[in-house]
Design a protein around this motif. Sequence first.
Motif, PDB file in Angstrom:
ATOM      1  N   LEU A  31      -6.315   7.841  -9.567  1.00  0.00           N
ATOM      2  CA  LEU A  31      -6.969   7.620  -8.270  1.00  0.00           C
ATOM      3  C   LEU A  31      -7.938   6.451  -8.315  1.00  0.00           C
ATOM      4  CD1 LEU A  31      -6.755   9.000  -5.518  1.00  0.00           C
ATOM      5  CD2 LEU A  31      -5.708  10.316  -7.336  1.00  0.00           C
ATOM      6  N   ASP A  51       0.836  -1.207   0.000  1.00  0.00           N
ATOM      7  CA  ASP A  51       0.000   0.000   0.000  1.00  0.00           C
ATOM      8  C   ASP A  51       0.869   1.255   0.000  1.00  0.00           C
ATOM      9  OD1 ASP A  51      -2.178  -1.674   0.186  1.00  0.00           O
ATOM     10  OD2 ASP A  51      -2.724  -1.121   2.234  1.00  0.00           O
ATOM     11  N   SER A 106      -7.321  -3.206   1.807  1.00  0.00           N
ATOM     12  CA  SER A 106      -6.380  -2.327   2.498  1.00  0.00           C
ATOM     13  C   SER A 106      -7.011  -1.616   3.687  1.00  0.00           C
ATOM     14  CB  SER A 106      -5.864  -1.275   1.514  1.00  0.00           C
ATOM     15  OG  SER A 106      -5.217  -0.232   2.207  1.00  0.00           O
ATOM     16  N   THR A 107      -6.210  -1.412   4.705  1.00  0.00           N
ATOM     17  CA  THR A 107      -6.671  -0.660   5.880  1.00  0.00           C
ATOM     18  C   THR A 107      -6.792   0.834   5.590  1.00  0.00           C
ATOM     19  OG1 THR A 107      -4.367  -0.531   6.587  1.00  0.00           O
ATOM     20  CG2 THR A 107      -5.692  -2.289   7.541  1.00  0.00           C
ATOM     21  N   LEU A 108      -6.299   1.277   4.432  1.00  0.00           N
ATOM     22  CA  LEU A 108      -6.360   2.701   4.094  1.00  0.00           C
ATOM     23  C   LEU A 108      -7.646   3.059   3.353  1.00  0.00           C
ATOM     24  CD1 LEU A 108      -2.725   2.953   2.750  1.00  0.00           C
ATOM     25  CD2 LEU A 108      -3.558   4.042   4.833  1.00  0.00           C
ATOM     26  N   LEU A 157      -5.932   3.206  -8.321  1.00  0.00           N
ATOM     27  CA  LEU A 157      -5.396   2.932  -6.987  1.00  0.00           C
ATOM     28  C   LEU A 157      -6.489   2.486  -6.028  1.00  0.00           C
ATOM     29  CD1 LEU A 157      -2.893   3.245  -5.028  1.00  0.00           C
ATOM     30  CD2 LEU A 157      -4.049   5.328  -4.293  1.00  0.00           C
ATOM     31  N   GLN A 209      -5.105  16.399  -0.284  1.00  0.00           N
ATOM     32  CA  GLN A 209      -5.605  15.089   0.145  1.00  0.00           C
ATOM     33  C   GLN A 209      -4.557  13.993  -0.056  1.00  0.00           C
ATOM     34  OE1 GLN A 209      -7.455  17.120  -2.028  1.00  0.00           O
ATOM     35  NE2 GLN A 209      -9.646  16.693  -1.749  1.00  0.00           N
ATOM     36  N   LEU A 211      -6.739  -0.942  -3.873  1.00  0.00           N
ATOM     37  CA  LEU A 211      -6.757  -0.961  -2.407  1.00  0.00           C
ATOM     38  C   LEU A 211      -7.999  -1.689  -1.895  1.00  0.00           C
ATOM     39  CD1 LEU A 211      -5.583   2.677  -1.481  1.00  0.00           C
ATOM     40  CD2 LEU A 211      -4.206   0.588  -1.467  1.00  0.00           C
ATOM     41  N   LEU A 227      -3.143  11.180   2.714  1.00  0.00           N
ATOM     42  CA  LEU A 227      -3.250   9.733   2.512  1.00  0.00           C
ATOM     43  C   LEU A 227      -1.859   9.089   2.484  1.00  0.00           C
ATOM     44  CD1 LEU A 227      -4.812   7.171   1.941  1.00  0.00           C
ATOM     45  CD2 LEU A 227      -5.177   7.934  -0.404  1.00  0.00           C
ATOM     46  N   LEU A 233      -5.125  17.990  -6.459  1.00  0.00           N
ATOM     47  CA  LEU A 233      -5.504  17.075  -5.374  1.00  0.00           C
ATOM     48  C   LEU A 233      -4.397  16.915  -4.333  1.00  0.00           C
ATOM     49  CD1 LEU A 233      -6.965  14.298  -7.674  1.00  0.00           C
ATOM     50  CD2 LEU A 233      -8.305  15.741  -6.147  1.00  0.00           C
ATOM     51  N   ALA A 250     -13.106  12.942  -4.316  1.00  0.00           N
ATOM     52  CA  ALA A 250     -12.695  14.310  -4.649  1.00  0.00           C
ATOM     53  C   ALA A 250     -12.187  14.396  -6.093  1.00  0.00           C
ATOM     54  CB  ALA A 250     -11.605  14.776  -3.675  1.00  0.00           C
ATOM     55  N   LEU A 283     -10.398  10.568  -1.173  1.00  0.00           N
ATOM     56  CA  LEU A 283      -9.547  11.140  -2.218  1.00  0.00           C
ATOM     57  C   LEU A 283     -10.100  10.802  -3.600  1.00  0.00           C
ATOM     58  CD1 LEU A 283      -7.082  12.633  -3.191  1.00  0.00           C
ATOM     59  CD2 LEU A 283      -5.672  10.676  -2.557  1.00  0.00           C
ATOM     60  N   GLN A 307      -9.618   6.689   3.787  1.00  0.00           N
ATOM     61  CA  GLN A 307      -9.005   7.860   3.152  1.00  0.00           C
ATOM     62  C   GLN A 307      -9.014   7.749   1.627  1.00  0.00           C
ATOM     63  OE1 GLN A 307      -7.321   6.103   5.709  1.00  0.00           O
ATOM     64  NE2 GLN A 307      -5.994   7.544   6.821  1.00  0.00           N
ATOM     65  N   ALA A 308      -8.892   6.528   1.129  1.00  0.00           N
ATOM     66  CA  ALA A 308      -8.889   6.361  -0.319  1.00  0.00           C
ATOM     67  C   ALA A 308     -10.239   6.729  -0.919  1.00  0.00           C
ATOM     68  CB  ALA A 308      -8.513   4.926  -0.700  1.00  0.00           C
TER      69      ALA A 308
END
Lengths: 111, 111, 111, 111
Positions: free
Chosen positions: D51, C47, D63-65, D54, C68, D58, C72, C65, D75, D72, D68-69
């Motif tokens: 984006l 990741d 993914s633990t993210l 990605l 943000q 994820l 991240l 962007l 946006a 983003l 936030q992904a």
Amino acid sequence: MAFPSPDLQACIDACLTCLSACETCAAACLNEPDLEMMRACIRLDRDCADLCALTARLLLRGSTLHAQAYALCAAACDACAAECAQHHHDHCQRCAEACRQCAQACRVLAA
Amino acid sequence: MAFPSPDLQACIDACLTCLSACETCAAACLNEPDLEMMRACIRLDRDCADLCALTARLLLRGSTLHAQAYALCAAACDACAAECAQHHHDHCQRCAEACRQCAQACRVLAA
Amino acid sequence: MAFPSPDLQACIDACLTCLSACETCAAACLNEPDLEMMRACIRLDRDCADLCALTARLLLRGSTLHAQAYALCAAACDACAAECAQHHHDHCQRCAEACRQCAQACRVLAA
Amino acid sequence: MAFPSPDLQACIDACLTCLSACETCAAACLNEPDLEMMRACIRLDRDCADLCALTARLLLRGSTLHAQAYALCAAACDACAAECAQHHHDHCQRCAEACRQCAQACRVLAA
């Protein structure tokens, strides 16, 4: 034996430098007054940036696909260098030079 | 003429399906009790996912590098299919099938 | 004004260095005898590598962007640094340090 | 419980559809006679494609993210949809619609 070898590290560095030059050139081309002339440059910058990023990552992880990746990355760099060299903008000239060095580093490894 | 052609669209779809299967397989392998057996599978899933993502994007944008990209993507898919086929996990078997179909779609375009 | 600014260039460099450290660490973890202990490290390396690559490219192209993306990327680096720091392998320790520096560089820009 | 959940799978699909629409739109914009008007569209297509690619990956790997992904990616999709909607080209209109659906799918997951 040390990993990565000097030639491999040189190629990784050349790929990351070329990625940076191509991203910078594409973004700068999109701001140029003579945008009409920069269509091919933007297209090739994008492809070359993507190939350089991928190749650097495959090399860093010791991928078994390295031989084909060198060839594809060198092809992308050759095409981008040939186009960028035709434009007088500083970002194009710098990108052409980074592409030539990356193509050369890929060919050293392929040999 | 329509863009993308049916063969091109089929290849783009196969690349995106294979990308999804490889990401799923890599993540699932990292959770398996027999992790020790899955080293090569995780490595090849990663490379294959990256190559499928790149190839789909090059095809979608009509890149001039398409011929080399097919070959590299097919090589990644072949290697990943051969490894995944050796494991009984559902995610491995599904990934092997997605890889075979993607390699085939790349070869149709290359021909 | 020069583009990129020194802080921006420092962040791009930190992202590319961290990308390299994460790719190296993930590949090395997949070769370790204590693979069982490295599951989370491999996941977070992947990741973090993806986020660092993306953030470097968004910064290089002057993307709108960016704010943000810093956040991240810093979150990915924090998580990866915390995990890597728990492992004694050289590649993990080097990766933890690269992650910390990248998170810091992202936060300088975000401020 | 099944993985991925229906909402998660819908978001992955929306990201891959939006990635395809953005790549197609960027490439088509670079061929348009009114290139001068398409600068912002090309820039935002590129960011949004990156984006979406990605975020799909994820999500596929759990993914633990993810939180936030989503933000983003939403946006990026909002910005790209707003720009594309201003252009009459079919590829822009289709891209605007794909961006709106992807932003919506990200927000469902974020809720």
